[in-house]
Design a protein around this motif. Structure first.
Motif, PDB file in Angstrom:
ATOM      1  N   THR A  10       0.841  -1.212   0.000  1.00  0.00           N
ATOM      2  CA  THR A  10       0.000   0.000   0.000  1.00  0.00           C
ATOM      3  C   THR A  10       0.872   1.255   0.000  1.00  0.00           C
ATOM      4  N   ARG A  11       2.026   1.178   0.673  1.00  0.00           N
ATOM      5  CA  ARG A  11       2.936   2.332   0.723  1.00  0.00           C
ATOM      6  C   ARG A  11       3.330   2.800  -0.689  1.00  0.00           C
ATOM      7  N   GLY A  12       3.489   1.874  -1.607  1.00  0.00           N
ATOM      8  CA  GLY A  12       3.979   2.232  -2.946  1.00  0.00           C
ATOM      9  C   GLY A  12       2.900   2.272  -4.015  1.00  0.00           C
ATOM     10  N   ARG A  13       1.622   2.240  -3.585  1.00  0.00           N
ATOM     11  CA  ARG A  13       0.533   2.021  -4.559  1.00  0.00           C
ATOM     12  C   ARG A  13       0.401   3.115  -5.613  1.00  0.00           C
ATOM     13  N   SER A  14       0.735   4.370  -5.263  1.00  0.00           N
ATOM     14  CA  SER A  14       0.514   5.436  -6.251  1.00  0.00           C
ATOM     15  C   SER A  14       1.475   5.318  -7.430  1.00  0.00           C
ATOM     16  N   VAL A  15       2.538   4.562  -7.261  1.00  0.00           N
ATOM     17  CA  VAL A  15       3.504   4.357  -8.349  1.00  0.00           C
ATOM     18  C   VAL A  15       3.380   2.946  -8.932  1.00  0.00           C
ATOM     19  N   GLU A  58      11.702  14.981  -8.791  1.00  0.00           N
ATOM     20  CA  GLU A  58      10.238  14.834  -8.750  1.00  0.00           C
ATOM     21  C   GLU A  58       9.800  13.463  -9.256  1.00  0.00           C
ATOM     22  N   LEU A  59      10.702  12.768  -9.932  1.00  0.00           N
ATOM     23  CA  LEU A  59      10.404  11.425 -10.461  1.00  0.00           C
ATOM     24  C   LEU A  59      11.745  10.717 -10.544  1.00  0.00           C
ATOM     25  N   VAL A  60      12.029   9.892  -9.513  1.00  0.00           N
ATOM     26  CA  VAL A  60      13.419   9.488  -9.321  1.00  0.00           C
ATOM     27  C   VAL A  60      13.525   8.163  -8.553  1.00  0.00           C
ATOM     28  N   VAL A  61      14.575   7.421  -8.831  1.00  0.00           N
ATOM     29  CA  VAL A  61      15.028   6.387  -7.893  1.00  0.00           C
ATOM     30  C   VAL A  61      16.328   6.938  -7.324  1.00  0.00           C
ATOM     31  N   ASP A  62      16.302   7.264  -6.049  1.00  0.00           N
ATOM     32  CA  ASP A  62      17.370   8.062  -5.458  1.00  0.00           C
ATOM     33  C   ASP A  62      18.523   7.212  -4.919  1.00  0.00           C
ATOM     34  N   GLY A  63      18.232   5.979  -4.582  1.00  0.00           N
ATOM     35  CA  GLY A  63      19.313   5.197  -3.996  1.00  0.00           C
ATOM     36  C   GLY A  63      19.183   3.734  -4.373  1.00  0.00           C
ATOM     37  N   TYR A  88      15.270   3.204  -2.692  1.00  0.00           N
ATOM     38  CA  TYR A  88      15.560   2.320  -3.830  1.00  0.00           C
ATOM     39  C   TYR A  88      14.293   2.023  -4.633  1.00  0.00           C
ATOM     40  N   TYR A  89      13.136   2.526  -4.167  1.00  0.00           N
ATOM     41  CA  TYR A  89      11.911   2.422  -4.948  1.00  0.00           C
ATOM     42  C   TYR A  89      11.675   3.735  -5.694  1.00  0.00           C
ATOM     43  N   PRO A  90      10.991   3.662  -6.862  1.00  0.00           N
ATOM     44  CA  PRO A  90      10.715   4.912  -7.574  1.00  0.00           C
ATOM     45  C   PRO A  90       9.837   5.850  -6.737  1.00  0.00           C
ATOM     46  N   TYR A  91      10.186   7.131  -6.772  1.00  0.00           N
ATOM     47  CA  TYR A  91       9.361   8.165  -6.144  1.00  0.00           C
ATOM     48  C   TYR A  91       8.800   9.051  -7.252  1.00  0.00           C
ATOM     49  N   MET A  92       7.525   9.377  -7.178  1.00  0.00           N
ATOM     50  CA  MET A  92       6.942  10.300  -8.168  1.00  0.00           C
ATOM     51  C   MET A  92       6.009  11.286  -7.486  1.00  0.00           C
ATOM     52  N   ASN A  93       6.252  12.570  -7.738  1.00  0.00           N
ATOM     53  CA  ASN A  93       5.330  13.621  -7.318  1.00  0.00           C
ATOM     54  C   ASN A  93       4.265  13.710  -8.411  1.00  0.00           C
ATOM     55  N   PHE A 113       7.050  12.363 -22.543  1.00  0.00           N
ATOM     56  CA  PHE A 113       7.508  13.198 -21.435  1.00  0.00           C
ATOM     57  C   PHE A 113       7.781  12.277 -20.254  1.00  0.00           C
ATOM     58  N   GLY A 114       8.827  12.556 -19.507  1.00  0.00           N
ATOM     59  CA  GLY A 114       9.068  11.730 -18.326  1.00  0.00           C
ATOM     60  C   GLY A 114      10.176  12.232 -17.441  1.00  0.00           C
ATOM     61  N   SER A 115      10.624  11.325 -16.592  1.00  0.00           N
ATOM     62  CA  SER A 115      11.625  11.648 -15.574  1.00  0.00           C
ATOM     63  C   SER A 115      12.825  12.345 -16.189  1.00  0.00           C
ATOM     64  N   GLY A 116      13.349  13.293 -15.444  1.00  0.00           N
ATOM     65  CA  GLY A 116      14.500  14.098 -15.886  1.00  0.00           C
ATOM     66  C   GLY A 116      14.417  15.531 -15.395  1.00  0.00           C
ATOM     67  N   PHE A 117      13.370  16.255 -15.765  1.00  0.00           N
ATOM     68  CA  PHE A 117      12.391  15.920 -16.778  1.00  0.00           C
ATOM     69  C   PHE A 117      13.054  15.894 -18.159  1.00  0.00           C
ATOM     70  N   THR A 118      12.542  15.005 -19.019  1.00  0.00           N
ATOM     71  CA  THR A 118      12.939  15.017 -20.420  1.00  0.00           C
ATOM     72  C   THR A 118      11.670  14.882 -21.251  1.00  0.00           C
ATOM     73  N   TRP A 119      11.680  15.451 -22.434  1.00  0.00           N
ATOM     74  CA  TRP A 119      10.535  15.294 -23.325  1.00  0.00           C
ATOM     75  C   TRP A 119      10.978  15.534 -24.766  1.00  0.00           C
ATOM     76  N   GLY A 120      10.093  15.180 -25.696  1.00  0.00           N
ATOM     77  CA  GLY A 120      10.457  15.387 -27.093  1.00  0.00           C
ATOM     78  C   GLY A 120       9.425  14.820 -28.037  1.00  0.00           C
ATOM     79  N   SER A 121       9.691  15.021 -29.316  1.00  0.00           N
ATOM     80  CA  SER A 121       8.791  14.494 -30.354  1.00  0.00           C
ATOM     81  C   SER A 121       9.593  14.081 -31.576  1.00  0.00           C
TER      82      SER A 121
END
Ligand code: ACO
Length: 335
Positions: free
Chosen positions: A153-158, A195-200, A221-226, A322-330
């Motif tokens: 449940t702790r990680g459910r939003s991701v 804001e969207l990272v695996v920090d460790g 070590y789990y992904p974090y996302m705002n 668009f995604g983590s980084g942030f990075t985006w493109g087309s």
């Protein structure tokens, strides 16, 4: 001046289907919440004991793409592999493809651009072909998310969002400049990295240090996302990237035959569809079946759209992510 054209597409997803209902048995979530917020109904997760990894799935997709291109592995001059979940911390998955497909000792490059990974990878391949350095480039996007998610449940939003899978494309040289990759547009904004990272673990805080601290609250070590912050940026950056691609080619939005957005959230795709006045059949979505497969999502969607006959000769196809980084493109393609 050469141009590059996609002549082979392939995809591979693990057999194991995990429905929203399955998730509700292991964490406090439910089908209604997941579908309402994301559009996802199910995803594929590699089963324990399976041989699949990012590289293995990438190799499976690549074999299909090479065969459909009418080439053999010996015709490929270079490999570009996009993933955020490589089999090893280093080396990258590209070299594993060279080995698994028993290719000659061609170059292999890994791209680390998360959800925009395939957009970046295709742009890299396109540049190598346009300069004349290589003729046939294999581009792969693959992700093994399920091994690294907090399935409580702790990680459910991701964890309910991400799925496993792979896709591959073969790009080849063409002298017909009216066809193929017309342009690619890449961006980043590193101030939002966390804001969207695996920090460790990372090189500043390596495994022994984390183990020594023995902190049960350290879940870096789990992904974090705002989520909401990312969502707001995603909807505007997606649109900007598409507009930039159209303007660079003197095209209006009416020229788009098929938009393949990164499958981050069905709500994001629907927002973009509305903003550009596109019909539902002009925007391809398969997040309902696979969740967000990050660097694999655009190429799995492109492959599936093509397999279903939704992309025809001469169509204007726009890829955007668009995604983590942030990075985006087309990427704008005349098929
Ligand atoms: N099941 C049930 N309830 C949940 C779940 C779940 N799986 N997850 C979160 N909730 C609860 C929260 O606890 C919260 O409850 P509260 O109001 O009591 O505090 C409530 O639902 C709302 O949570 P939010 O996180 O605010 O939900 P939101 O509407 O923002 O949706 C989501 C979350 C789907 C992640 C959305 O923010 C999103 O799609 N963001 C963008 C994702 C994206 O584009 N990512 C980029 C690509 S990914 C990459 O690059 C790796």
């Amino acid at each position: 001046m050469y141009n590059s054209r996609i002549i082979g597409l392939g995809k591979y997803v693990p057999d194991h289907v995990v429905t929203n209902h399955d998730l509700s048995k292991i964490m406090d979530t439910n089908d209604a919440w997941i579908q309402e917020r994301t559009g996802i109904k199910e995803r594929r997760w590699i089963e324990k004991g399976s041989e699949d990894t990012s590289a293995v799935m990438g190799a499976k997709a690549a074999r299909i793409a090479i065969e459909r291109a009418g080439l053999t592995k010996d015709d490929i001059d270079f490999i570009v592999f996009a993933t955020l979940s490589p089999d090893y911390y280093f080396p990258g998955c590209g070299v594993q493809i060279q080995d698994m497909l028993e290719m000659p000792t061609i170059g292999a490059l890994d791209v680390r651009n998360q959800c925009s990974g395939f957009i970046y990878a295709i742009s890299v391949a396109d540049q190598f072909i346009k300069t004349g350095m290589y003729k046939n480039v294999l581009v792969i996007g693959a992700e093994y998310h399920s091994g690294g998610l907090d399935k409580t449940t702790r990680g459910r939003s991701v964890s309910v969002i991400f799925g496993d899978g792979a896709g591959a494309a073969v790009l080849t040289r063409t002298e017909d400049n009216a066809k193929g990759v017309l342009s690619s547009h890449l961006h980043s904004e590193g101030k939002h990295a966390e804001e969207l990272v695996v920090d460790g673990p990372n090189i500043k805080r390596w495994v022994p240090e984390i183990l020594e601290a023995n902190d049960p609250d350290d879940i870096s070590y789990y992904p974090y996302m705002n989520g909401q912050f990312v969502f707001k940026h995603a909807v505007s950056r997606f649109s900007e990237a598409i507009i930039e691609g159209l303007q660079a080619n003197n095209l209006q939005k009416e020229a788009i035959d098929m938009l393949i957005p990164h499958q981050a959230n069905l709500r994001i795709s629907q927002f973009v569809q509305k903003k550009f006045g596109l019909r539902e059949d002009q925007v391809f979505n398969n997040i309902q079946k696979y969740g967000n497969t990050t660097a694999a999502s655009v190429i799995i969607a492109l492959t599936e759209a093509w397999e279903e006959g939704k992309i025809k000769d001469g169509d204007l196809v726009v890829l955007a992510a668009f995604g983590s980084g942030f990075t985006w493109g087309s990427v704008v393609i005349k098929w």
